[in-house]
Design a protein around this motif. Structure first.
Motif, PDB file in Angstrom:
ATOM      1  N   CYS A 164       0.835  -0.996  -0.117  1.00  0.00           N
ATOM      2  CA  CYS A 164       0.154   0.220   0.003  1.00  0.00           C
ATOM      3  C   CYS A 164       0.874   1.436   0.001  1.00  0.00           C
ATOM      4  O   CYS A 164       1.873   1.292   0.758  1.00  0.00           O
ATOM      5  N   CYS A 167      -0.072   3.166   3.593  1.00  0.00           N
ATOM      6  CA  CYS A 167       0.464   2.813   4.845  1.00  0.00           C
ATOM      7  C   CYS A 167       1.348   1.647   4.880  1.00  0.00           C
ATOM      8  O   CYS A 167       1.955   1.143   6.104  1.00  0.00           O
ATOM      9  N   CYS A 181      -6.009  -2.062   0.109  1.00  0.00           N
ATOM     10  CA  CYS A 181      -5.222  -2.296   1.121  1.00  0.00           C
ATOM     11  C   CYS A 181      -6.397  -2.753   2.370  1.00  0.00           C
ATOM     12  O   CYS A 181      -7.288  -2.235   2.673  1.00  0.00           O
ATOM     13  N   CYS A 184      -5.901  -0.059   5.701  1.00  0.00           N
ATOM     14  CA  CYS A 184      -6.453   1.423   5.511  1.00  0.00           C
ATOM     15  C   CYS A 184      -7.651   1.570   4.423  1.00  0.00           C
ATOM     16  O   CYS A 184      -8.101   2.759   4.423  1.00  0.00           O
ATOM     17  N   HIS A 186      -6.999   1.877   1.342  1.00  0.00           N
ATOM     18  CA  HIS A 186      -6.735   2.436  -0.007  1.00  0.00           C
ATOM     19  C   HIS A 186      -6.936   1.589  -1.052  1.00  0.00           C
ATOM     20  O   HIS A 186      -6.599   0.386  -0.991  1.00  0.00           O
TER      21      HIS A 186
HETATM   22 ZN   LIG Z   1      -2.941   1.038   3.317  1.00  0.00          ZN
END
Ligand SMILES: [Zn+2]
Length: 214
Positions: A164, A167, A181, A184, A186
């Motif tokens: 990711c 993060c 992800c 998070c 994403h």
């Molecule tokens: Zn992430």
């Protein structure tokens, strides 16, 4: 030449050892050129041999040489994404049939390139929407010399592991163009291998590449 040639006897080397500079020698089999500083380095473990007449240096491998070959399926690390080419460091070989399996690590450091036309069956505008540095990818090798020409057009080729960009967690495959992800949320674009959803295969690759994957 008469004075400098004294330093060029046969000797044992490991991958990465400096053999010469490109102004002095031509790189032969078992070597590669370090473009940052113009050094010729050993690509494999073995014996360095210098031909002072032809001004070539090569490394004779000490073990059976395991190198990428035309038609091989290889796993590697994306090191650079340029506007027209993706550079990949090739780690080892896998077989895809009858079931995908890790086979072995290559005997040295091998570099490959996926030209933009070989990335996908679809028209590729921006390579950053397909690969990012540090992605672990499955590629097909198209030739027999270093640097290797690669393709990821068929659906089995592409990203197996990616991080990711927000993060650093390991992205999960959603479909052949998307990864997500789990930490998070994403969502990122990639050229995802259909084998990225094979948990057994991914675990095997992860075990084989434990160091590159940290
Ligand atoms: Zn992430």
């Amino acid at each position: 030449m008469s004075t400098s040639s004294r330093g060029y006897g046969e000797r044992r080397v490991v991958p990465g050892d400096v053999l010469a500079v490109i102004e002095e020698f031509l790189p032969g089999p078992g070597t590669y050129v370090d473009e940052e500083n113009g050094y010729i380095r050993a690509a494999v473990e073995g014996t360095a041999r210098y031909n002072l007449l032809a001004r070539t240096v090569e490394v004779r491998p000490s073990r059976a040489l395991r190198v990428p070959r035309a038609g091989s399926n290889a796993v590697g690390l994306v090191t650079q994404v340029r506007h027209d080419v993706v550079l990949v460091e090739l780690y080892g070989e896998v077989r895809l049939n009858p079931s995908p399996r890790w086979l072995y690590e290559y005997s040295g450091r091998f570099l490959g390139a996926i030209p933009i036309a070989n990335v996908s069956e679809e028209y590729v505008k921006d390579l950053a929407d397909y690969y990012r540095p540090s992605d672990i990818v499955l590629v097909r090798v198209l030739n027999n010399t270093n640097p290797y020409h690669l393709t990821t057009k068929p659906p089995q080729y592409g990203v197996l592991y990616a991080e990711c960009s927000r993060c650093g967690a390991r992205l999960e495959p959603v479909n052949q163009r998307t990864m997500k992800c789990p930490r998070c949320g994403h969502v990122e674009k990639r050229k995802v291998s259909v084998l990225a959803s094979s948990r057994v295969f991914r675990i095997e690759i992860r075990r084989a590449l434990i160091i590159p994957l940290r």
